[in-house]
Scaffold this motif. Structure first.
Motif, mmCIF file in Angstrom:
data_model
loop_
_atom_site.group_PDB
_atom_site.id
_atom_site.type_symbol
_atom_site.label_atom_id
_atom_site.label_comp_id
_atom_site.label_asym_id
_atom_site.label_seq_id
_atom_site.Cartn_x
_atom_site.Cartn_y
_atom_site.Cartn_z
ATOM 1 N N UNK A 251 -10.531 5.344 6.561
ATOM 2 C CA UNK A 251 -10.261 5.937 5.251
ATOM 3 C C UNK A 251 -10.490 7.450 5.220
ATOM 4 N N UNK A 252 -11.180 7.963 4.197
ATOM 5 C CA UNK A 252 -11.239 9.405 4.012
ATOM 6 C C UNK A 252 -9.913 9.962 3.564
ATOM 7 N N UNK A 253 -9.184 9.181 2.749
ATOM 8 C CA UNK A 253 -7.870 9.597 2.277
ATOM 9 C C UNK A 253 -7.976 10.579 1.112
ATOM 10 N N UNK A 254 -6.879 11.268 0.857
ATOM 11 C CA UNK A 254 -6.823 12.070 -0.352
ATOM 12 C C UNK A 254 -6.683 11.174 -1.567
ATOM 13 N N UNK A 255 -5.582 10.402 -1.631
ATOM 14 C CA UNK A 255 -5.300 9.502 -2.754
ATOM 15 C C UNK A 255 -4.904 8.148 -2.181
ATOM 16 N N UNK A 256 -5.557 7.088 -2.644
ATOM 17 C CA UNK A 256 -5.293 5.737 -2.160
ATOM 18 C C UNK A 256 -5.217 4.769 -3.331
ATOM 19 N N UNK A 257 -4.125 4.000 -3.392
ATOM 20 C CA UNK A 257 -4.039 2.853 -4.289
ATOM 21 C C UNK A 257 -4.180 1.612 -3.422
ATOM 22 N N UNK A 258 -5.175 0.781 -3.727
ATOM 23 C CA UNK A 258 -5.625 -0.249 -2.808
ATOM 24 C C UNK A 258 -5.627 -1.628 -3.478
ATOM 25 N N UNK A 259 -4.792 -2.508 -3.021
ATOM 26 C CA UNK A 259 -4.805 -3.936 -3.322
ATOM 27 C C UNK A 259 -4.591 -4.245 -4.805
ATOM 28 N N UNK A 326 -2.781 11.705 3.320
ATOM 29 C CA UNK A 326 -2.706 12.497 2.110
ATOM 30 C C UNK A 326 -2.579 11.597 0.899
ATOM 31 N N UNK A 327 -1.607 10.676 0.962
ATOM 32 C CA UNK A 327 -1.369 9.702 -0.115
ATOM 33 C C UNK A 327 -0.890 8.418 0.541
ATOM 34 N N UNK A 328 -1.459 7.285 0.144
ATOM 35 C CA UNK A 328 -0.819 6.031 0.553
ATOM 36 C C UNK A 328 -1.250 4.858 -0.313
ATOM 37 N N UNK A 329 -0.474 3.789 -0.191
ATOM 38 C CA UNK A 329 -0.761 2.547 -0.886
ATOM 39 C C UNK A 329 -1.016 1.464 0.146
ATOM 40 N N UNK A 330 -1.898 0.524 -0.182
ATOM 41 C CA UNK A 330 -2.168 -0.615 0.691
ATOM 42 C C UNK A 330 -2.186 -1.881 -0.152
ATOM 43 N N UNK A 331 -1.325 -2.839 0.179
ATOM 44 C CA UNK A 331 -1.218 -4.094 -0.559
ATOM 45 C C UNK A 331 -1.105 -3.828 -2.063
ATOM 46 N N UNK A 332 -0.212 -2.930 -2.406
ATOM 47 C CA UNK A 332 -0.064 -2.489 -3.795
ATOM 48 C C UNK A 332 1.402 -2.566 -4.214
ATOM 49 N N UNK A 333 1.643 -2.947 -5.458
ATOM 50 C CA UNK A 333 2.992 -3.075 -5.993
ATOM 51 C C UNK A 333 3.230 -2.044 -7.096
ATOM 52 N N UNK A 334 4.507 -1.689 -7.254
ATOM 53 C CA UNK A 334 4.996 -0.957 -8.424
ATOM 54 C C UNK A 334 4.413 0.451 -8.517
#
Length: 464
Positions: A251-259, A326-334
């Protein structure tokens, strides 16, 4: 008689007249808190008396706490506002209060209809030695000194009808916290805007990030954006202590949307890079009392998380020099990821710059994506229905491409590690100017400047 009954009911149920409460570094909790001269000293004193519609004005001073037990915070906000009477916490006019947590969290929120504006939360990173944090990470019980979070919305222990929802964090600075910067756990309707989030997550043992949302808990199924992360500058958030359940950096991400997808009997990968599996019963958390990147071990009756059908918007942010993505999503919708600028991320764990991972219904448009030397623009792991177009990156890649992508140097005015000194606007002649698409148009840029200004929309976080 019936009319009189409803009139009585109206006056009984309507919010009482809103009050303004004052907190100051020169105040006292023995005061009544009703004027600048009789201000409270602690934020917690104000939190204990606020009612729907109230405003808390916070004056100059340093606000800290001596509670370092589980759940300890400088202020724990437990009293909710109402849909037509939000509770507002903000710096008094011309004042710059600073919250300095020494326990698990600076501002902890387990309530709804809250606004936090113009506040600075500054952790203790400058006083921590890496070797001390590494040594502590081997102890069975975590020391909050090495895991302090900045702002945390925490719905994990609440019943389904009491999860936090409807909150705004605006124009705040969250910096140098050993744990995560801004974190939302089991929350819905959260807006994070115009903030600076930097130098967080360095020493925690739980793999945190600058801005993280985990397990969004649906308040309702209304259409539109439930989560908005916009116009923020996010930089140099990274992990230097291995995540204790996998024994390596994560991790250590900038922006993360998680699950936001539904939990399953076999959760599989539990960190955003999809390279580690953690047994549910072994998981731990950023606050010492429940997990973040794994399925919780039951400690009370558990409720199935409802399907989250809202959308999330990540727009007009600059995310640079973070240890993870920088930005990512993991197991995330919409999710709509629009008009962001990412630059030289993956400094520690080598994640790609901007990507969806095991996600569904993600739109990625009009972004400027500049990886570090040998870094990668994006990835595409087990995604469904990702729309990618109008993005600009300096070197050709074939993982995710769109017919209107551009391979070019964006030509920033002054790219630097410290975003408070950098200038990621575009010089005249940049290929990113006037070449963006009109799908999901953003009305303004990171600075509030109206889009578009020229013949077309600019790509990235700034409109010239």
């Amino acid at each position: 008689m019936k009319h009189l009954f409803f009139l009585f009911l109206f006056f009984l149920l309507r919010p009482a007249a809103a009050a303004t409460w004052y907190v100051a570094g020169t105040g006292s909790d023995n005061n009544d808190g009703k004027s600048q001269k009789t201000a409270f000293r602690s934020l917690q004193k104000a939190a204990n008396v606020v009612n729907p519609g109230d405003v808390v004005l916070i004056g100059n001073g340093t606000y800290t706490n001596d509670n370092i037990g589980d759940g300890g915070a400088v202020v724990s906000v437990e009293r909710s506002g109402q849909p037509d009477a939000w509770i507002t916490w903000k710096a008094a006019p011309g004042q710059r209060p600073e919250i300095r947590p020494v326990g698990w969290t600076g501002i902890q929120i387990r309530a709804s209809y809250q606004v936090f504006e113009g506040l600075t939360i500054r952790g203790n990173n400058d006083a921590i030695k890496l070797e001390d944090a590494l040594a502590d990470s081997k102890n069975p019980k975590a020391n909050p000194y090495f895991n302090t979070n900045g702002i945390c919305f925490d719905g994990r222990k609440a019943s389904p009808e009491a999860k936090p929802h409807h909150a705004i964090i605006r124009r705040c600075v969250v910096a140098k916290c050993a744990g995560g910067g801004i974190t939302g756990l089991e929350i819905d309707y959260l807006t994070i805007e115009d903030c600076q989030v930097y130098d967080n997550a360095w020493f925690m043992r739980y793999g945190g990030s600058g801005i993280t949302l985990l397990n969004n808990w649906a308040f309702d199924d209304a259409p539109g954006y439930h989560i908005v992360i916009q116009r923020n500058q996010v930089w140099n958030n990274k992990t230097m202590v291995p995540w204790d359940r996998i024994g390596k950096l994560s991790d250590g991400n900038g922006i993360l949307l998680d699950v936001t997808d539904q939990p399953t009997a076999s959760p599989g990968a539990t960190n955003p890079n999809g390279d580690a599996v953690v047994k549910p019963e072994a998981a731990t958390n950023p606050n010492g009392d429940a997990p973040v990147n794994a399925i919780p071990k039951p400690e009370a009756p558990q409720f199935k998380r409802p399907e989250w059908k809202g959308r999330a918007l990540i727009a007009n942010n600059v995310s640079a020099h973070n240890g993870g993505s920088g930005i990512h999503t993991f197991r995330t919708k919409h999710v709509d990821i629009i008009n962001n600028t990412t630059y030289w991320n993956g400094q520690v764990v080598g994640y790609e710059e901007l990507f969806a991972n095991r996600s569904e219904d993600v739109i990625i448009l009009n972004n400027i994506i500049v990886p570090k030397a040998s870094g990668k623009v994006t990835s595409n792991n087990r995604n469904i229905n990702v729309r990618w177009d109008y993005n600009l990156y300096p070197d050709a890649q074939q993982v995710m491409t769109g017919p209107h992508d551009l391979v070019a140097d964006p030509k920033f005015i002054n790219a630097q590690i410290d975003l408070s000194k950098a200038d990621f606007r575009l010089v005249p002649g940049s290929a990113a100017r006037d070449s963006g698409g009109n799908e999901l148009p953003q009305p303004t840029d990171l600075t509030g400047r109206k889009r578009p200004q020229g013949a077309g929309r600019d790509r990235g976080a700034y409109e010239q």
